[in-house]
Motif scaffolding. Sequence first.
Motif, PDB file in Angstrom:
ATOM      1  N   CYS A   1      26.660  40.029   7.575  1.00 32.65           N
ATOM      2  CA  CYS A   1      26.331  38.937   6.664  1.00 32.65           C
ATOM      3  C   CYS A   1      24.830  38.706   6.566  1.00 32.65           C
ATOM      4  N   ILE A   2      24.113  38.840   7.678  1.00 33.45           N
ATOM      5  CA  ILE A   2      22.660  38.674   7.642  1.00 33.45           C
ATOM      6  C   ILE A   2      22.037  39.806   6.837  1.00 33.45           C
ATOM      7  N   GLU A   3      22.559  41.019   7.021  1.00 33.21           N
ATOM      8  CA  GLU A   3      22.062  42.141   6.227  1.00 33.21           C
ATOM      9  C   GLU A   3      22.228  41.860   4.737  1.00 33.21           C
ATOM     10  N   ASP A   4      23.379  41.309   4.355  1.00 32.03           N
ATOM     11  CA  ASP A   4      23.603  40.983   2.941  1.00 32.03           C
ATOM     12  C   ASP A   4      22.567  39.990   2.434  1.00 32.03           C
ATOM     13  N   ASP A   5      22.258  38.990   3.246  1.00 31.35           N
ATOM     14  CA  ASP A   5      21.268  37.987   2.840  1.00 31.35           C
ATOM     15  C   ASP A   5      19.884  38.613   2.711  1.00 31.35           C
ATOM     16  N   VAL A   6      19.526  39.479   3.666  1.00 31.87           N
ATOM     17  CA  VAL A   6      18.214  40.130   3.624  1.00 31.87           C
ATOM     18  C   VAL A   6      18.101  41.021   2.392  1.00 31.87           C
ATOM     19  N   MET A   7      19.154  41.771   2.085  1.00 35.99           N
ATOM     20  CA  MET A   7      19.116  42.645   0.914  1.00 35.99           C
ATOM     21  C   MET A   7      18.978  41.837  -0.375  1.00 35.99           C
ATOM     22  N   GLN A   8      19.648  40.681  -0.420  1.00 38.78           N
ATOM     23  CA  GLN A   8      19.518  39.811  -1.593  1.00 38.78           C
ATOM     24  C   GLN A   8      18.092  39.283  -1.712  1.00 38.78           C
TER      25      GLN A   8
ATOM     26  N   ALA B   1      15.445  40.780  -0.676  1.00 39.75           N
ATOM     27  CA  ALA B   1      14.599  41.893  -1.101  1.00 39.75           C
ATOM     28  C   ALA B   1      14.692  42.097  -2.609  1.00 39.75           C
ATOM     29  N   ARG B   2      15.916  42.066  -3.135  1.00 36.67           N
ATOM     30  CA  ARG B   2      16.087  42.274  -4.575  1.00 36.67           C
ATOM     31  C   ARG B   2      15.402  41.176  -5.381  1.00 36.67           C
TER      32      ARG B   2
ATOM     33  N   ALA C   1      16.809  45.489  18.133  1.00 37.77           N
ATOM     34  CA  ALA C   1      17.546  46.133  17.053  1.00 37.77           C
ATOM     35  C   ALA C   1      16.771  45.978  15.748  1.00 37.77           C
ATOM     36  N   THR C   2      16.897  46.959  14.859  1.00 35.52           N
ATOM     37  CA  THR C   2      16.076  46.968  13.655  1.00 35.52           C
ATOM     38  C   THR C   2      16.887  47.210  12.388  1.00 35.52           C
ATOM     39  N   LEU C   3      16.280  46.791  11.284  1.00 37.74           N
ATOM     40  CA  LEU C   3      16.812  47.002   9.941  1.00 37.74           C
ATOM     41  C   LEU C   3      15.621  47.242   9.028  1.00 37.74           C
ATOM     42  N   VAL C   4      15.735  48.225   8.136  1.00 35.17           N
ATOM     43  CA  VAL C   4      14.694  48.443   7.144  1.00 35.17           C
ATOM     44  C   VAL C   4      15.324  48.285   5.766  1.00 35.17           C
ATOM     45  N   VAL C   5      14.603  47.626   4.857  1.00 35.32           N
ATOM     46  CA  VAL C   5      15.146  47.354   3.532  1.00 35.32           C
ATOM     47  C   VAL C   5      14.097  47.652   2.473  1.00 35.32           C
ATOM     48  N   ARG C   6      14.534  48.277   1.388  1.00 40.35           N
ATOM     49  CA  ARG C   6      13.657  48.564   0.264  1.00 40.35           C
ATOM     50  C   ARG C   6      13.636  47.389  -0.705  1.00 40.35           C
ATOM     51  N   GLY C   7      12.689  47.433  -1.623  1.00 41.32           N
ATOM     52  CA  GLY C   7      12.578  46.365  -2.602  1.00 41.32           C
ATOM     53  C   GLY C   7      13.775  46.250  -3.520  1.00 41.32           C
ATOM     54  N   ASP C   8      14.544  47.339  -3.678  1.00 41.07           N
ATOM     55  CA  ASP C   8      15.739  47.277  -4.521  1.00 41.07           C
ATOM     56  C   ASP C   8      16.983  46.891  -3.743  1.00 41.07           C
ATOM     57  N   GLY C   9      16.807  46.543  -2.456  1.00 41.74           N
ATOM     58  CA  GLY C   9      17.929  46.068  -1.658  1.00 41.74           C
ATOM     59  C   GLY C   9      18.638  47.130  -0.854  1.00 41.74           C
TER      60      GLY C   9
ATOM     61  N   ALA D   1       6.758  56.930   1.776  1.00 46.39           N
ATOM     62  CA  ALA D   1       6.193  58.120   1.148  1.00 46.39           C
ATOM     63  C   ALA D   1       6.616  58.243  -0.312  1.00 46.39           C
ATOM     64  N   ALA D   2       7.798  57.708  -0.630  1.00 45.42           N
ATOM     65  CA  ALA D   2       8.300  57.766  -2.003  1.00 45.42           C
ATOM     66  C   ALA D   2       7.770  56.612  -2.863  1.00 45.42           C
ATOM     67  N   GLY D   3       6.975  55.722  -2.273  1.00 45.17           N
ATOM     68  CA  GLY D   3       6.355  54.646  -3.042  1.00 45.17           C
ATOM     69  C   GLY D   3       7.140  53.359  -3.125  1.00 45.17           C
ATOM     70  N   HIS D   4       8.176  53.193  -2.295  1.00 43.06           N
ATOM     71  CA  HIS D   4       8.976  51.973  -2.314  1.00 43.06           C
ATOM     72  C   HIS D   4       8.270  50.833  -1.579  1.00 43.06           C
ATOM     73  N   THR D   5       8.608  49.606  -1.963  1.00 42.89           N
ATOM     74  CA  THR D   5       8.272  48.440  -1.152  1.00 42.89           C
ATOM     75  C   THR D   5       9.240  48.409   0.032  1.00 42.89           C
ATOM     76  N   VAL D   6       8.708  48.289   1.238  1.00 45.71           N
ATOM     77  CA  VAL D   6       9.543  48.417   2.432  1.00 45.71           C
ATOM     78  C   VAL D   6       9.239  47.282   3.402  1.00 45.71           C
ATOM     79  N   HIS D   7      10.293  46.655   3.933  1.00 48.47           N
ATOM     80  CA  HIS D   7      10.162  45.654   4.986  1.00 48.47           C
ATOM     81  C   HIS D   7      10.962  46.090   6.206  1.00 48.47           C
ATOM     82  N   LEU D   8      10.392  45.887   7.366  1.00 46.40           N
ATOM     83  CA  LEU D   8      11.057  46.170   8.637  1.00 46.40           C
ATOM     84  C   LEU D   8      11.413  44.852   9.308  1.00 46.40           C
ATOM     85  N   LEU D   9      12.667  44.731   9.730  1.00 47.00           N
ATOM     86  CA  LEU D   9      13.132  43.542  10.437  1.00 47.00           C
ATOM     87  C   LEU D   9      13.525  43.940  11.846  1.00 47.00           C
ATOM     88  N   THR D  10      13.055  43.171  12.819  1.00 52.97           N
ATOM     89  CA  THR D  10      13.332  43.436  14.227  1.00 52.97           C
ATOM     90  C   THR D  10      13.934  42.194  14.862  1.00 52.97           C
ATOM     91  N   VAL D  11      15.039  42.362  15.596  1.00 56.53           N
ATOM     92  CA  VAL D  11      15.602  41.242  16.340  1.00 56.53           C
ATOM     93  C   VAL D  11      14.635  40.897  17.466  1.00 56.53           C
TER      94      VAL D  11
END
Length: 336
Positions: A58-65, A67-68, A40-48, A17-27
């Motif tokens: 550690c996987i979250e760190d890789d996904v956020m990188q 995304a950025r 299990a899920t994780l959502v990440v914005r385009g800015d990480g 709704a705020a206009g971000h780029t958004v990805h959803l990750l599901t195990v």
Amino acid sequence: MNALDLDVLRHARDWLAAGHTVHLLTVAQTWGSAPRQAGATLVVRGDGVACGSVSGGCIEDDVMQRAREGRLPAVPERLTYGVTSDEAAQFGLPCGGTLRLVVEPLADGAWIEHVLAEVAEHRLVRRTLDLRTGAMTLAPAEPIDGPDFDGTVLRAVYGPRWRLLIIGANATAQVLAPLAATLDFDVLVCDPRPEARAVWHCDAARYVDGMPDDAVLEIGTDARTAIVAVTHDPKLDDMALMEALRSPAFYVGALGSRGNQAKRRERLRLLDLTDPQIARLHGPIGLDIASRTPAEIAVAIAAELVWVRNTLGAERLPAAGGQGRETLTAGRKACD
């Protein structure tokens, strides 16, 4: 679906709704000692910025990188971590575990609003995503449904697939209800006493009117239901326990000291329960953590619920392994 994964959907909705780029990750699938289970899920914005969890970090760190750097896919794709022992060590997957994720870009939050509304009404929703076409559908789900992935089609289930009926709206229940809700239970509380109803306040639980023994029958107690009696009043507890011990409930427990439990078992025999039925009763209730306060007792009860759900209760559920009753030791009880 636990509170963390619901929070993921809320963040995804708000970020879209705020206009971000958004990805959803599901195990989607796991092998070996994966940190989180399928679904299990994780959502990440385009800015990480991210919410949720699919591993130990550690996987979250890789996904956020990714995304950025703009390296997350523009269409739904599979993403696998830990195929080799080196990768498993790099991403913090113990014992050579492997984790397969489905990564999907989100463009429309309407389906999220629908899912959140259904879950708020304590209804289960199954979401199906075809990775080949990107097509997504929503449909009602059943408690026996679970997350599934065949390599191309991901099926995720949203909403609590377990229920807990608490008999008694007291201080212990006040702590236990939100704690159990966080642990993926749909929580119901039944206490016919007007004075108990008048002071009850807990958004995590639905209040069931009427007598507790009627409530056990009316909610359709099944193998994914736990029933806990905490009133300390035999007039309320015993009749509810009688119905609960005759039901398929995976867990039935009652508050009380060992002496009171012995008296309760004698009363239950007078209600024509068999010895095997009475033997199903967890009492004294909870894991033995030397609990004394209502909050500590609630923690002990919640811990035992998880233990039994993941072991004894699981063996009677569809497509479940689980260990038998012999794995549960007699010395695990507390809560006088």
